[in-house]
Write an enzyme that holds these catalytic residues in place. Structure first.
Site, PDB file in Angstrom:
ATOM      1  CG  ASP A 131      -9.201   1.726  -0.997  1.00 36.59           C
ATOM      2  OD1 ASP A 131      -8.167   1.646  -1.691  1.00 36.59           O
ATOM      3  OD2 ASP A 131      -9.231   1.416   0.210  1.00 36.59           O
ATOM      4  CG  ASP A 161      -2.318   0.531   0.955  1.00 36.70           C
ATOM      5  OD1 ASP A 161      -2.460   1.353   0.035  1.00 36.70           O
ATOM      6  OD2 ASP A 161      -3.260   0.150   1.673  1.00 36.70           O
TER       7      ASP A 161
END
Lengths: 415, 415, 415, 415
Positions: free
Chosen positions: D210, D150
């Protein structure tokens, strides 16, 4: 204009992290007063002490206002030629900064100072670029609790997140190295996206050019239409434009690291009562630091009413630390727009705001499917008790109970 | 087209700083003449001396024009092979640059030169990249008072403020190191935002691609619609487009550090008298350097009238050094737009311009609430004496008294 | 579609410089043939020799086509494990590249090769990043006259002009160091603005993603609407879109350093005869390299007619080296647009093109005030002899005299 | 909604390369399950083992789902103070990660883990920036087969492709150095264009903020309208917006290196059955990794039907590895739009999808000239057998033969 919903549904689990500068400060947005918006460069020990006393006498500490921040123009024409340490203007501050800081501390307040991550401050005094360590050490020795750190004359040290980060991280490290907890308030006007890179090095970061005491007038000196890649933050940014700027970046703030929408203009005279109500409400919901910018020694009852609205301050200082989101923004034919904002509070409460920048009052339905878009169907179909945060209820508390609702709150009057 | 308002209200406090290159120059925008716009590459000692003499004989020095700037193509094909020092073209300049400079100084004028922060100049002569020190030293030894420093063939050294800043700061330091005050006129066409990074290293910076002697024709060779992140400044930029470009960056200029809107085209034949009036007026209000670009040995009365408008030059050279702001820009149905500009002058005076780029005359109300948006209600409700800077009054002074006004100036005729 | 105007006015002075890679090549845009557009990866000695022979037998050399360029997929799976030198695929090139190069030279042609400024070529063979010197030396030893240098798999070495410049300058220096003149054809798809940074390190630079054999269909794989800051050049760029891309950057090209609009698709079947005429005309006027991309061993008369239009090739190879400019672009109600292009040629001649991307024929006035916007009133009011470059006149020469005109050319039929 | 065309024409030659991280993994897009979308931070050995067992009991491995990925919040509050090695939360994972990994391997599944290329993970646990080697070694010792990596708290190490590339390449090298094949799933939200720089260092890269379990609602927390230069990827990106984002970058994916459209939301309740069908179809056609994000221990028949559609999974896992392209996107008057997508499969088969985001059903002609724009006239005039991938045919196979067609498929019903 602003409502808190006390939900009857079980508590939802929330996750909240704190990754700001590891100084334990600004767990909720900082509150206080700053010299700049009203006094500009014309500051002195007397003006600052006058404000500090007014904060006490007006009981503003009871509402959370605690930092007294001395903005630009406190400096002498030059640093100490021997040590390079910063020196205050001896005329404006005949007893020095340490004495001022002590006095302020003695009143139960905290003391803030200003400098600039460049060669000069915006007001043309010596900047701190290359002097981070000696400046931080001096501030600590003066008992400084707060640093607002500006962005003028930065010698081209901007343009990528890495360059901006590193320049501001230098002061962050220097402050931490003093051992004194000093709230670090970055003011790089949103350049290179501090919401992306500054969360771990500062307690708050400005997101735009300087606010102007105006509701929504477009001024070409604040030319960008978004702050996400703005090459000229400028100044003279109307209050409503800063709200527009803030909408996408609320997601990046949280306990210890806040989006700073700039100091408040409430009481400075450029907006109407209703406009200042909107200003204070939205700064509260967006979890901006609440730093007063008016002359606190000379306030109208209207000004005092706004800045001491306990219900709104509670929203701002809510422990969940979650800025409200904009659910929709709709253009209105006569000009301006209508916006729905909603945010989660601790203890399964929520706050809603309808923002109207059109010239006329508007009637609109607030759909729970919008308000609770993050919470899902169970919340969207819930029953809620609704309070109006701008009216006191019969018990003298802020937040008048205006009824219990299921589904949409129909015919909300905005104005 | 342009009005000065003599306000009857008390003086407002203004703050103005001077953080330009620490050479004490360009406290007001520089004025003078440059070879390029009219003569291009075809320059010589004779042409430059002819212009210098015409500046004297036309009394232009009385109005402030003092720099005689020799633009590109003065160079020999190559530097001195032994020392690397710059060498002038011996055919065009048989007596050398020092002799020319001496002659110009003897006439009471100042002498400027041109080079480029790249491998070659735009005209293909040797550039100064990597030769900053020897070039600055040589210029100083020649008695140079002014350097225009261009941006061609820069080997990719652009794209972030840091890269552009550092390349131009090299010459800034080299000029300062000579000990001779040399006005440093950056010409990087606005790349990477010199209004942000160049205020402390130069006296002025170009903000756009090269001007074209045309009122407002769009030319694809000047493709950007804003200069805030323009990747191809280009050239053939019409005069009105440069005004559009300048609007947001006026806030960054001040004494010693100016936005340069490029050299004047007045007298070169591509625009009408009225269009040149607009050109000269707006350059004056925006505090651009006023560098003539026409053949001063052969001027019409109309040209002379424009470039010697003392009232406008006074606005340009006003000690407050505060560029006018654009208050609004309104599209006009038949094409073009109408713009209101206003600026503060010293001694509580103000200047207003209405700019009309539509094909027709327009009648419009100028509201004091717009003009005095920065000054606030007291000024907005004031009473003013208004002068028209393009008409002489009965005493033979520029600025005809056209009446005393309160509130809006109604039915201003524009055209 | 295309006209040359023989002006009756005196010669205007023109300045033209040559600052390309100091190899003396491409003083006019390079011409030749390349394997990729028709054969892709399926190349071999036989295919290339077949093309070379067809170039000779079709007399294409007489028109200027001289480079035979072997594009991607000539490589063996790996470099020489001992020396690191590049190795050709032994199956496709059983006699090696040197033998092929010798054969091509023996026919009076020049030989070009392909590699990539990355880890891999776009076709997945070994790239030259980090191997610039050994690759340049090997190419020189093979008698290579031309290098097309691609941009795939560049390990993130893009994003600022400096990064892209330095990566491509490495090969430029390596080629120069061989002592053999090798035309350096950069192919970084316009990333970071090669028109700004590559003029001194290469002979030509691609300005966009790969051309597709289509007139004007928008394809999302070529997503940018401008090339000035395009983050995904992509491929499948229709011919007309590349013309749009080229419009603002024509100003940056000149002798020795050209904008490359990509290899020609004429004869590959995706466009009509009229569309290919437009394609070839505009590539010629914009001074793009003219690199054939069709199967030259199998050409229709129509294809041959287009690629051997001497009048257009003369425009492309004109000694002034000045790309045409777009004077205007007007949307047409039924879709598409109409564009006026004009360019200066040597000997005071000019070329005009009207480009019509709408589905219908259009009638339009061409105003000399537009055509001669750079030359001014004297030219705008001139009288000209006009030729049509797509029709032979009675003497069998390209360029039919279609009359003498003053002012606008009225009712030009475009189609 | 989705069709496979079995072409009757001869095979076309296709070139496909594999230049991803040289680990031999993800030759087709990875498939599996991840904890985040359903469980967020509330994970444990029990939850993960429950899911692993459900994958087995539901026979999902038969369809290709093999990776069980433990997302954020598996970590202890701090690394091992002695070695600096990562440590799992002992409460959530009482037997440690190695034991969990062994159990999962024993079931025939593969095991994935999560970390972050920053100081902290998005959930506030320790990140891997500066710890790449010890983390990769530890993961390998735990038997990890997959790393999702991430982008939170990256200390400003973004803003140019070079900076982002280098930060992510550090972990790529560290994973390779372990000697264990570990699929490397980059999650930098598309910043700086991983489709350009990450193809050689990772097996897949996220392209956006996201996903949110919503069909097409615009959410200001996902503010960018394109991902090509998005400065705030954010989150809460509706499914249809991610499809828009993916359209231009499909060209960059292929065997071993994929665009990751984010984990699936099928079965999480925010969309209707038809909307989830669209979601799964488009992820399949675009060759996104298919990582389930629902609670696989508790699935409806509808959910199971979607995620086990063998025909769609075959499209996703097709050996050609060629993402579908969007041929056109047309706005619909009532809102939303209609899109045509088509892609090549191995064995000269093709897949077509019509995507309808408007509220109503639409009838439209699919022209073979659009579908086969890359293949040319021979294909455009072909005859095809058409299957509907969402209906079983009479033999119980996915893909109902709905007829043989020449030219356009007229009157396709979309719903």
């Amino acid at each position: 204009m602003s409502l808190t919903i006390s939900a009857l549904l079980p508590l939802a689990l929330h996750i909240s992290f704190t990754f700001a500068l590891d100084n334990g400060l600004a767990i909720t947005p900082q509150m206080g007063w700053n010299t700049w918006n009203h006094f500009g460069c014309d500051i002195s020990e007397d003006i600052i002490m006058g404000a500090a006393k007014a904060i006490i006498s007006n009981n503003l500490t009871r509402f959370g206002y605690e930092y007294v921040v001395m903005d630009d123009c406190w400096q002498a024409p030059a640093r100490d030629p021997g040590t390079g340490a910063p020196v205050a203007d001896p005329t404006k501050f005949p007893n020095g900064v340490k004495a001022l800081s002590d006095e302020i501390h003695a009143m139960g307040l905290k003391f803030g100072i200003y400098s600039d991550a460049g060669t000069y401050t915006c007001g043309g005094r010596f900047g701190s670029l290359g002097y981070e360590e000696i400046d931080a050490q001096t501030y600590a020795s003066w008992g400084v609790d707060y640093l607002k750190y500006d962005n003028c004359y930065n010698e081209g040290l901007a343009g990528t997140p890495k360059i901006s980060h590193d320049r501001y991280a230098n002061m962050s490290r220097a402050l931490n190295a003093t051992g004194r907890p000093i709230l670090y308030s970055m003011c790089n006007w949103g350049e290179d996206g501090p919401w992306n890179f500054a969360t771990t090095i500062s307690n708050s970061w400005r997101i735009s050019g300087d606010i102007h005491d105006d509701f929504d007038r477009f001024d070409e000196r604040c030319p960008c239409t978004t702050i996400l890649d703005c090459k000229l933050p400028g100044f003279h940014c109307a209050m409503s434009r800063i709200i527009d700027f803030a909408a996408p970046v609320g997601q990046k703030a949280g306990p210890g690291h806040w989006n700073d929408l700039d100091m408040l203009e409430v009481g400075n005279g450029g907006m109407s009562f209703d406009e200042y109500v909107t200003h204070f409400s939205m700064w509260s919901l967006l979890k901006s630091p609440l730093i007063l910018g008016n002359d606190v020694t000379n306030m109208t009852n209207e000004t005092l009413t706004i800045i001491t609205n306990k219900a709104l301050i509670d929203v701002n200082q809510d422990s969940a630390g979650s800025p409200a989101n904009r659910l929709w923004k709709r253009a209105i034919a006569v000009g301006g727009d209508l916006q729905l904002w909603a945010g989660s509070l601790a203890n399964n409460q929520f706050v809603i705001a309808l923002l109207n920048t059109s010239p006329n009052g508007q009637t609109v339905d607030v759909e729970f499917s919008d308000v609770f878009v993050d919470q899902g169907p169970a919340y969207q179909q819930g029953t809620y008790t609704v309070y109006d945060l701008w009216q006191k209820d019969s018990t003298g508390q802020w937040g008048k109970n205006v009824g219990t609702f299921t589904g949409a709150i129909r015919r909300v009057q905005i104005g």
